[in-house]
Design a protein around this motif. Structure first.
Motif: not given
Length: 929
Positions: A570-590
């Protein structure tokens, strides 16, 4: 004279019997050495002034016990209870018992520190040397010194070029120096003796100019050179060698009281002081004008240059002021500050001016025209100079080394690049934090947990969630976090503050829908999520999740917060969007962090820190210290210099500057009556073993007057006219006939028993460094490459330090409480004091050292090995050793006796080693004719 005796017994020992005629000249009992005066002035008088004069001085309101301590006679006479001090017998007088509070309790308010009492005990044991001839009154601004009369004294008279004398023996004189010498001799019906033979003169020249004896090859080259110009050619060659600066730089280091350690309580290591040593050596090798040399050492940080290498040298030069012996642990910081200032004033006065200015700290100078106001005029200059970094244990000032414009540009570019990447990293970290906050989550802090056993709140290590965290080391303790949540998937994260004392095995149990899972967390490591949270993974819930944290060892286990991040549909869409952005940001941070790590590999080295001084932010005048006590201030004194030395040039001190630059310019001014005279006299002393003014550090009334005042002024004038060139001055002196005389007395012993008129040269003993360097040179072990920081890496203290030998002695560490054995035996100067004239004793421990030291034995064996390899016959080997060690050919008797000693064992290392050690132990090696 060397007499060789051969013992015919088995395992023959080679014995060298040295015939010595020693004349002892006993000084009168009341003669006090410079070192003893310094000890009294620095260790004894200030204590008497501060703690005793109030009740035991002529101006005290009521003298107690009939005891006066403000003059030498009164001190020794004592009071109602008898003599206070019995010279040489610490236990006989009343003073020590009173200081120890064993009889009377003096001072009555508080017992003095043990170290101070020990100073008094040492002082009495050395004979209680006390230069005070009468009681002194407290320091005040009103001075009774007649400056006009003081200026009549010879050393305060202007320097003028005297008329060159006309002499009878004009053919003998080759220089104006010779003419002045001849004129003085003629007045006593004396004439110069014979010239030294060529090899004797050559040895003298090498030792005097570079501190090393000539090698066998250099002797042969000299002999093969055209006699007409070989002396001048050799002089020029030696003046241009690296070794010249090492020899003459060491002379200056004696004056600069150079050391690698501070002295004082725990005697810290300066670390970078070797840069000052090399600066001095380079200055002499580059023939830096002496007036520039003065300015750099007093005010180098205030000089201006576009050349960064010049700036480096200028700042390093101020180490002259910084490298004194100081007790940085002194908790009376005002006293420490004034002790540093006093040491700087005293050193500058003795070294550059030949004046004992420090004697005016408590009262007007008793001999010289130096009022106390002059002392505090200088004190204002040095108090306006920053020489101390505050702290429980204070420290010296360090300045980063200046660098080139190109290097500065590269460093700036590096800083900009690092700053740019760090800015991007911080933005990405902030973005990640904001994204994680946007994730549906539940946080339970440690107060909401169910605790078993003893847990302790703490806020010591930052990075915790909310108000605090807790820790426990009890193996029976536990902390339970219970979450009532909807069914579904959750990421579980726990927070803790890491530390080196934390547990490496915190037990974490997760009770979830599929059972229990145990994990182990190393809490010494930084949590990977924002430095705060550590992920345990994803877990399913059937309505409840339980997390239990337990200690497993005595090291503290930390509990802080537990966070659940929902991964439900029920929170999957919001979570997925945040998780995707989070993963991309973490890759850039690395990526950015990798860029930073690569960039840091090219990080410029840390700039060397130079031991130095600097300007105080708010320079100011200072007050007279009543009785020399910085806690008892008198009237204000404007900053300035010695009043007795006049100059047509004005050196006005700005309110916004310390006055050091003006002081440096005043000292280096050609009208200063002392500076050039003092230095040329020092140079003369090094080349003749005795100065024209024998008291090389004291040109005041207690010092001696010059034997040749006109010659002294002639040399001073020529020195300044030749752009203050030290090399030109040395060259002029060694080219004179006077310098090249033999040391035989020439029949003048009765008319001139002390050779003040220089009818012959003065014999002198090799310095400790010259003995060290000569042995290594002769043995083929001397490394002539210049030295840098020669203190062994990792050294924290001078105590117990084992010296590494091989380079020239000037590069050996100099510690204030530890010297190599050879240095201690052969009169290395006390590095706590500026010393222009070393002691040159001739005592039995020196012979014993040369006979028994492993150091000498090793050099002897190595030399023996060398001579066997380089020469084939016994005769050639004896000649080579004599030339190498004594710098002369062996006599026929020496050749015969040594040949007999070697006998039928011409390849015996043992026998040749004995021969070498005997030659090292001879007077002909230790002394320069």
């Amino acid at each position: 004279m060397l007499i060789f005796k051969i013992n015919p017994c088995a395992y023959t020992t080679f014995v060298v019997v040295i015939c010595i005629n020693v004349c002892f000249s006993f000084a009168e009992e009341n003669v006090i050495s410079v070192e003893q005066i310094d000890f009294f002035e620095k260790k004894i008088r200030p204590v008497l002034v501060e703690h005793c004069y109030e009740c035991h001085a002529v101006d005290a309101k009521a003298v107690r016990g009939g005891l006066l301590v403000d003059s030498a006679v009164a001190f020794r006479t004592g009071g109602d209870s008898g003599p206070a001090v019995v010279p040489g017998k610490p236990s006989d007088g009343t003073l020590l018992e009173a200081l120890k509070h064993e009889t009377f309790e003096m001072p009555p308010k508080q017992k003095l520190p043990d170290a101070v009492i020990k100073n008094f005990e040492d002082w009495i044991a050395m004979g209680a040397p006390d230069p005070r001839t009468q009681a002194t009154t407290p320091a005040s601004v009103g001075s009774g010194i007649d400056l006009a009369a003081g200026r009549e004294f010879w050393s305060f008279q202007p320097i003028r070029e005297p008329e060159i004398p006309t002499v009878n023996n004009a053919n003998w004189a080759v220089s104006d120096i010779d003419r002045f010498i001849l004129a003085a001799q003629a007045k006593k019906n004396l004439q110069p003796g014979l010239a030294a033979d060529s090899l004797t003169a050559l040895r003298r020249l090498y030792i005097d100019l570079i501190g090393l004896p000539p090698t066998v090859e250099q002797i042969h080259q000299f002999e093969a050179h055209d006699e007409k110009d070989r002396w001048q050619h050799t002089i020029d060659e030696l003046l241009e060698s690296q070794q010249f600066g090492e020899r003459w730089g060491r002379h200056w280091l004696d004056l600069a009281r150079y050391s690698n350690s501070t002295g004082g309580g725990r005697s810290l290591l300066y670390g970078e002081s070797w840069r000052y040593r090399n600066y001095v050596i380079d200055s002499f090798n580059n023939d830096k004008p002496f007036d520039q040399f003065i300015r750099e050492q007093i005010a180098g940080d205030l000089l201006v240059s576009e050349d960064y290498k010049v700036r480096q040298q200028q700042i390093i030069g101020t180490g002259f002021l910084a490298l004194g012996p100081h007790n940085y642990e002194n908790q009376d910081k005002e006293q420490l500050r004034m002790d540093v200032v006093d040491e700087q004033i005293d050193t500058v006065g003795r070294v550059f001016l030949g004046m004992t200015i420090g004697c005016a700290r408590c009262h007007d100078h008793k001999f010289d025209p130096i009022p106390t106001t002059d002392y505090y005029a200088l004190a204002g200059i040095f108090r306006s100079t920053n020489s101390l970094v505050p702290g429980n244990v204070s420290k010296w000032v360090s300045t980063p080394s200046p660098i080139s414009v190109e290097e500065e540009t590269e460093r700036d570019a590096y800083k900009v690049a690092v700053s740019t990447i760090n800015t991007k990293i911080k933005k990405l970290q902030t973005k990640i934090k904001d994204l994680k906050v946007g994730l549906p989550s539940i946080v339970m802090d440690n107060p909401a947990a169910t605790l078993v056993g003893a847990w302790t709140d703490s806020t010591s290590v930052k990075g915790y969630v909310n108000e605090n965290y807790q820790h426990s080391s009890e193996l029976t303790a536990s902390a339970e976090y219970l979450f009532a949540v909807d069914e579904g998937e959750y990421e579980i994260q726990i927070s803790y503050t890491p530390g080196s004392n934390r547990t490496q095995k915190a037990k974490v149990t997760v009770d979830h829908a599929e059972g229990n899972k145990e994990l182990s967390i190393n809490q010494r490591l930084q949590p990977s999520l924002d430095g705060t949270y550590h992920s345990l993974g994803n877990f399913s819930s059937n309505g409840e999740l339980k997390i239990i944290i337990q200690p497993t060892e005595k090291a503290p286990t930390i509990i802080d917060a537990v966070r659940l991040i929902s991964l439900n549909e029920n929170e999957e869409e919001t979570t997925k969007q945040i998780q995707t952005a989070l993963k991309e940001t973490e890759v850039e941070l690395k990526q950015r962090q990798t860029e930073l790590a690569e960039l840091e590999k090219s990080k410029p080295a840390e700039l060397p820190q130079i031991v130095s001084v600097a300007e105080q932010p708010e320079p100011s005048d200072y007050n007279v210290n009543i009785r020399g006590n910085p806690h008892n201030l008198g009237e204000d004194v404007p900053r300035g210099f010695l009043s007795v030395v006049e100059s047509s040039e004005q050196f006005k001190i700005s309110e916004n500057e310390s006055g050091r630059l003006e002081l440096a310019n005043w000292i280096a001014n050609r009208e200063n009556t002392l500076t050039a005279r003092v230095f040329v006299n020092r140079v003369w002393k090094h080349l003749f073993n005795v100065g024209l003014v024998r008291t090389v550090d004291n040109f005041g009334v207690p010092g001696e007057k010059p034997s040749h005042p006109e010659l002294l002024d002639h040399l001073a004038v020529q020195f300044m006219m030749n752009n203050w060139s030290v090399k030109q001055l040395v060259r002029e002196i060694v080219l004179s006939q006077t310098y090249q005389l033999a040391s035989a007395t020439a029949g003048s012993i009765q008319a001139d028993p002390e050779n003040r008129l220089l009818t012959h040269q003065n014999k002198r003993r090799l310095t400790a460094e010259a003995i060290h360097d000569a042995m290594f040179l002769i043995s083929g072990e001397l490394d002539l490459t210049p030295g840098g920081d020669t203190i062994r890496s990792g050294t924290k203290s001078e105590y117990g330090y084992q010296f590494d030998f091989g380079k020239r002695a000037v590069y050996l560490p100099v510690f204030r409480n530890r010297l190599p054995d050879l240095f201690a035996v052969f009169d290395f100067p006390n590095p706590n004091l500026p010393q222009g004239k070393r002691t040159a004793s001739n005592i039995s421990p020196q012979s014993l050292f040369l006979m028994n030291s492993e150091f000498v034995s090793q050099r002897s064996q190595q030399t023996a090995t060398q001579v066997i390899q380089k020469a084939n016959s016994t005769e050639d080997r004896i000649e080579r050793l004599s030339l190498a060690i004594l710098n002369r050919y062996p006599t026929s008797d020496e050749q015969r006796l040594l040949t007999e000693f070697i006998g039928v064992e011409p390849e015996s290392i043992e026998r040749w080693t004995q021969v070498v050690q005997a030659l090292f132990g001879s007077l002909d090696f230790r002394f320069v004719e």
